[in-house]
Write a protein that holds these residues in place. Sequence first.
Motif, PDB file in Angstrom:
ATOM      1  N   THR A  12       1.018  -1.513   0.212  1.00  0.00           N
ATOM      2  CA  THR A  12      -0.128   0.229   0.375  1.00  0.00           C
ATOM      3  C   THR A  12       0.726   1.322  -0.410  1.00  0.00           C
ATOM      4  OG1 THR A  12      -0.511  -0.168   2.451  1.00  0.00           O
ATOM      5  CG2 THR A  12      -2.132  -1.312   1.466  1.00  0.00           C
ATOM      6  N   ARG A  15       3.124   1.784  -3.143  1.00  0.00           N
ATOM      7  CA  ARG A  15       2.027   2.626  -4.733  1.00  0.00           C
ATOM      8  C   ARG A  15       1.157   3.977  -4.075  1.00  0.00           C
ATOM      9  NH1 ARG A  15      -3.777  -1.353  -4.230  1.00  0.00           N
ATOM     10  NH2 ARG A  15      -2.293  -2.014  -2.163  1.00  0.00           N
ATOM     11  N   ARG A  16       1.557   4.215  -2.683  1.00  0.00           N
ATOM     12  CA  ARG A  16       1.221   5.918  -2.235  1.00  0.00           C
ATOM     13  C   ARG A  16       2.197   6.396  -2.610  1.00  0.00           C
ATOM     14  NH1 ARG A  16       0.763   5.503   3.384  1.00  0.00           N
ATOM     15  NH2 ARG A  16      -1.648   5.688   3.148  1.00  0.00           N
ATOM     16  N   SER A 113      -6.633   0.915   7.618  1.00  0.00           N
ATOM     17  CA  SER A 113      -5.406  -0.159   7.703  1.00  0.00           C
ATOM     18  C   SER A 113      -6.030  -0.846   8.582  1.00  0.00           C
ATOM     19  CB  SER A 113      -4.425   0.278   8.446  1.00  0.00           C
ATOM     20  OG  SER A 113      -3.968   1.285   9.274  1.00  0.00           O
ATOM     21  N   PRO A 173      -5.091   3.792  -1.778  1.00  0.00           N
ATOM     22  CA  PRO A 173      -4.400   2.802  -1.480  1.00  0.00           C
ATOM     23  C   PRO A 173      -4.831   1.430  -0.595  1.00  0.00           C
ATOM     24  CG  PRO A 173      -2.557   3.950  -1.968  1.00  0.00           C
ATOM     25  CD  PRO A 173      -3.042   4.903  -1.001  1.00  0.00           C
ATOM     26  N   TYR A 174      -5.568   2.627   0.877  1.00  0.00           N
ATOM     27  CA  TYR A 174      -6.172   1.224   1.717  1.00  0.00           C
ATOM     28  C   TYR A 174      -7.566   1.649   1.788  1.00  0.00           C
ATOM     29  CZ  TYR A 174      -2.399  -0.310   4.788  1.00  0.00           C
ATOM     30  OH  TYR A 174      -1.341  -0.873   5.709  1.00  0.00           O
ATOM     31  N   ALA A 177      -8.042  -1.000  -1.134  1.00  0.00           N
ATOM     32  CA  ALA A 177      -7.915  -1.900   0.010  1.00  0.00           C
ATOM     33  C   ALA A 177      -9.118  -2.665   0.789  1.00  0.00           C
ATOM     34  CB  ALA A 177      -6.673  -2.717   0.918  1.00  0.00           C
TER      35      ALA A 177
END
Length: 214
Positions: A12, A15-16, A113, A173-174, A177
Motif C-alpha cells: 500500500t 503504491r502511495r 489499515s 491505497p487503503y 484495499a
Amino acid sequence: MVLEIHGIPASTCTRRVAVVAKELGVPYKLVPVDFSVKEHKSEKYLSEKHPFGRVPVVYDDGHRILESRAIGRYLAAKHPEKDLAPPPSDLEAYARFEEAASLEYSDFDAPASSIVYEKLFKKMFGAGEPDEALVAKYTATLKTKLAGYERVLEGRKFLAGDKLTLADLYHLPYGYALEKVGVDWPALSGGPNVERWWKTITALPSWQAVKDGA
C-alpha cells in the motif's frame, strides 16, 4: 537519474508513492525488495536503507528519502508546477492542505489499515483468522470519521478545496484495499459527498495505472 522506488508492487505504501509519481509525470524504476527472505529485516537493509525495515525507500539525485508521505511531499516540492502541495507562502491554501493531510493520517489511516490487517494481512502473515469484534470496532470508528469527511467535502471537489492534492492521493491505497476485502466504506459516510469524491479520485489515470501494482 530515474527515480528508484525500493519496495514491492502490492505494498500500500509503495503504491502511495507510485501514484504520486504518476500524477506528477515522474518516471520511476521499481526495485523489488524480497519479503520472502525478509530482506527488509536484514542488517544490510536496516543499516543502509530503512532503519525500521519498511518499504518504500526512494533514491533520487543522490538523496535517500524514507516514508511514503514524506516521499510524496518531497516529489511535490521538486515539481511545484503540478501544485499537488501548496507552498507555505499561500497561507490559505497551505492551511487547507495541511488540514486535509492530517485527516488522512490521523482519522482515516488507523481504522482503515486496521480493518485491512484483520481481513487480509493477518492471515497472509500467519497470524490467524480475523477478529470480527475488532473489525466491527474499527468499522464503527471509521463510520464516525467519515461523517466528518462528509461535512468537510460539502461544497468542495477535493479535501483541500477545488484542486487535487497529495491529501487526496494518500487515501487511495487503503481505500482501495478496503474495497478489495468487501467493505463499501464510502457508504458509511451517510451522504453523497464521500462517494462522489472517491469516485473522482479512483478514476484518475495515475491511480488506474498503479492500483493493482506499482
